[in-house]
Design a protein around this motif. Structure first.
Motif, PDB file in Angstrom:
ATOM      1  N   SER A 186      22.979 -10.410   0.305  1.00  0.00           N
ATOM      2  CA  SER A 186      23.884 -11.177  -0.553  1.00  0.00           C
ATOM      3  C   SER A 186      23.424 -12.634  -0.574  1.00  0.00           C
ATOM      4  O   SER A 186      23.219 -13.251   0.464  1.00  0.00           O
ATOM      5  N   TYR A 238      22.937  -9.953 -10.097  1.00  0.00           N
ATOM      6  CA  TYR A 238      21.493  -9.861  -9.813  1.00  0.00           C
ATOM      7  C   TYR A 238      20.798  -9.189 -10.996  1.00  0.00           C
ATOM      8  O   TYR A 238      21.407  -8.412 -11.747  1.00  0.00           O
ATOM      9  N   ARG A 252      24.015  -4.359  -4.938  1.00  0.00           N
ATOM     10  CA  ARG A 252      22.853  -4.882  -4.228  1.00  0.00           C
ATOM     11  C   ARG A 252      21.947  -3.750  -3.752  1.00  0.00           C
ATOM     12  O   ARG A 252      21.363  -3.804  -2.671  1.00  0.00           O
TER      13      ARG A 252
END
Length: 614
Positions: A216, A223, A238
């Motif tokens: 993170s 992202y 993620r």
């Protein structure tokens, strides 16, 4: 001076003549060529390996002057600073064993270089006037900064003036070998009136299943990742799952006016680790007296391959095949399951058909009372015959009388006796327990007899007691007969204590002694004789039961290292078939017959073994 050289010439001629004579004399003693000495190398992990030597049956290795160990492999694992030497043992009658290789030592590198300490990363701030500053870093000798992607600039200062929209990143440095440069600081952008922060680049890792994950990043709203230079994909997660061989790069993003997106991470590629299949166990092949080759079931094997006499591979789901005389066979286990690999081939086994001895009219008459053909009926009749005809019982003292032993176990030279396990000569003189001299060997050890004999009866029967070199006798100890996997070499020793002949192998922890192939049949036929003659108290010293119905006090597992009685019998039958009766046994059987009045039926009729127990 000329006279001096003439004298030298005469001297050299005399030496040459002497060496020629000695050489000719030596030539009269035939010597077998040695097979090649293995060449040993040691890997960085301590695995000692050596080349496969032509005509080698197996190898003997010694670690740190310890016991000799037997192996069919060409490798052994060493601990740090252990040394090993290896020799090849001949499997051919035309060659002798190699000499030992020189010792090779596993030196494990323990000098791990000291890793320098990484300096702390500077924390950069930019004020409203565009002055970038950073705090002092312990042990830093100078700093390096990069403005707007330009060249690195060294400085001992801790501030620099930025222009509008310029970016800066800084790292701490030292020329001291105990310290390494820090990471660069987070990228900071100076915009007149505002200060923009560049997000940190995500650190990507990929697990064994192909799942790429990243940390993170502070202030990141989402992202963006790219797989194999394809299109950008936006995500708030993620992680992403990759296929084998795919590459991913990731950057952190924030659309706020005070932030700048990070750079893409370094590309990471997923390479699937394909587990190595488990090698199946190697089948253990045995051949019966009638030439039927069989092997046990191997866990997870779906089928088997066999090769007969160097021919083509044959695939089968059976676990037996009929051989003809002198054919060889090797077998391996196979599977189509990707989790398993084919086994190694088994050792090559040869079917040697038992050739029955030519029996004289007198010996044929001895067996005229045998009418049964198989099973307990035959066992009972054989028992009755050898007990009734056992007219003279020798004593334990008789069994150390050189004159008597030379009649039954005479060597090939004058005044010698033949060692049972090596069939090598020893002086006939009774050695009273000294190394290099002979002792009395109970083939079926006294303490494995259920108390059926001590030093009389079965304990002094000359069909049973054999002369054996004292140290080799001690190595055999009271171990059972069997296959001494992982064992060490058992030696016939000379009178000075040195190793003279290989006499078998011993696995002390498994309490197992394995004789040489050339005497395994001898052992089996003696064990079967003792079992048949002395099986119960009621049957000792010539009393009979007529049917064999009382057999049972002794078990073959008393003296054979096997998991069950049937496995012990199978091993005895294999040894009986693989090492047929030879002239030494025939002559000895005749000699003991003249002394005791009875014979070993399993020498005269080796086929009785399969007829009774097969």
């Amino acid at each position: 001076m000329k006279k001096f050289f003439n004298m030298i010439a005469v001297y050299l001629a005399a030496v040459f003549l002497f060496c020629s004579v000695v050489g000719c004399a030596a030539d009269r003693v035939p010597t077998l060529p040695k097979i090649a000495t293995p060449e040993v190398t040691i890997g960085s992990d301590g695995l000692a390996t050596w080349n496969s030597v032509e005509n080698a049956l197996y190898y003997v290795y010694v670690i740190d002057e310890g016991d000799e160990k037997l192996t069919a492999e060409c490798q052994v694992q060493l601990a740090p600073y252990e040394s090993v030497k290896v020799k090849a043992v001949s499997g051919s009658e035309k060659h002798s064993d190699s000499v030992f290789s020189k010792y090779e030592t596993y030196i494990q590198s323990t000098d791990q270089p000291t890793q320098p300490t990484k300096l702390g990363t500077p924390q950069v701030t930019v004020n409203a006037n565009g002055v970038a500053t950073w705090g002092a870093i312990g042990n830093a000798q100078y700093y390096v900064y990069v403005i707007s992607g330009g060249t690195e600039t060294n400085t001992t200062e801790r501030s620099i003036q930025l222009a509008d929209n310029q970016t800066i990143k800084v790292k701490a440095c030292s020329d001291d070998e105990d310290y390494s440069d820090s990471d660069y600081s987070q990228l900071i952008t100076y915009t007149h009136g505002t200060i923009k922060t560049t997000l940190n680049t995500p650190q990507v890792s990929i697990n064994a299943d192909g799942v790429a994950t990243w940390n993170s990043v502070s202030n990141a709203e989402y992202y963006v990742y790219v797989i194999d230079n394809g299109s950008e994909t936006t995500t708030t997660l993620r992680s992403v799952t990759l296929a084998n061989g795919q590459t991913v790069s990731v950057k952190a993003c924030n659309d706020g006016e005070n932030y700048v997106n990070s750079e893409y991470s370094q590309p990471k590629t997923y390479t699937k680790v394909i587990p190595q299949p488990t090698k199946l166990g190697t089948p253990q092949v045995s051949i019966s007296a009638n030439g039927l080759a069989t092997w046990g079931s191997i866990t997870n094997a779906q089928y088997y391959y066999y090769v007969i006499s160097g021919g083509e591979e044959t695939k089968t789901t059976d676990r037996s095949v009929q051989l003809s005389e002198n054919q060889t066979i090797k077998v391996k286990a196979g599977s189509d399951d990707e989790d398993y690999a084919d086994s190694d081939y088994s050792q090559i086994k040869t079917y040697v058909k038992s050739v029955l001895p030519d029996l004289s009219a007198e010996v044929q008459a001895y067996y005229s009372v045998i009418t049964a053909t198989s099973g307990n009926s035959l066992l009972g009749q054989v028992h009755d015959l050898i007990t009734k005809t056992h007219a003279t019982y020798t004593s334990y003292n008789d069994c150390k009388n050189p004159e008597l032993i030379m009649k039954t176990d005479g060597g090939t030279a004058s005044k010698t006796v033949m060692d049972f396990y090596t069939q090598e000569n020893m002086s006939s003189t009774w050695g009273s327990g000294k190394t290099g001299t002979w002792n009395r060997e109970h083939v079926w050890c006294q303490n494995l007899s259920n108390g059926l004999w001590g030093e009389s009866g079965g304990g002094s029967d000359m069909h049973h007691i054999r002369p054996t070199e004292t140290a080799l006798n001690g190595t055999r100890s009271n171990h059972k007969y069997g296959i001494a996997n992982g064992g060490s070499v058992a030696y016939f020793k000379d009178t000075d204590g040195s190793n003279k002949y290989v006499g078998g192998w011993v696995n002390v922890s498994a309490k197992t002694f394995e004789p040489l192939d050339k005497v395994k049949g001898d052992v089996a036929r003696i064990v079967m004789y003792v079992y048949t003659h002395y099986n119960t108290y009621a049957n000792v010293y010539g009393t009979t039961n007529g049917s064999g119905g009382k057999f049972g006090t002794l078990k073959f597992t008393n003296v054979m290292s096997a998991s069950s009685e049937s496995a012990a019998i199978q091993l005895l039958l294999e040894w009986n078939a693989a090492d047929p009766v030879d002239e030494i046994e025939i002559a000895r059987n005749d000699a003991v017959y003249k002394i005791q009045g009875n014979r070993n039926p399993f020498i005269d009729h080796p086929e009785y073994a399969n007829a009774i127990w097969g």
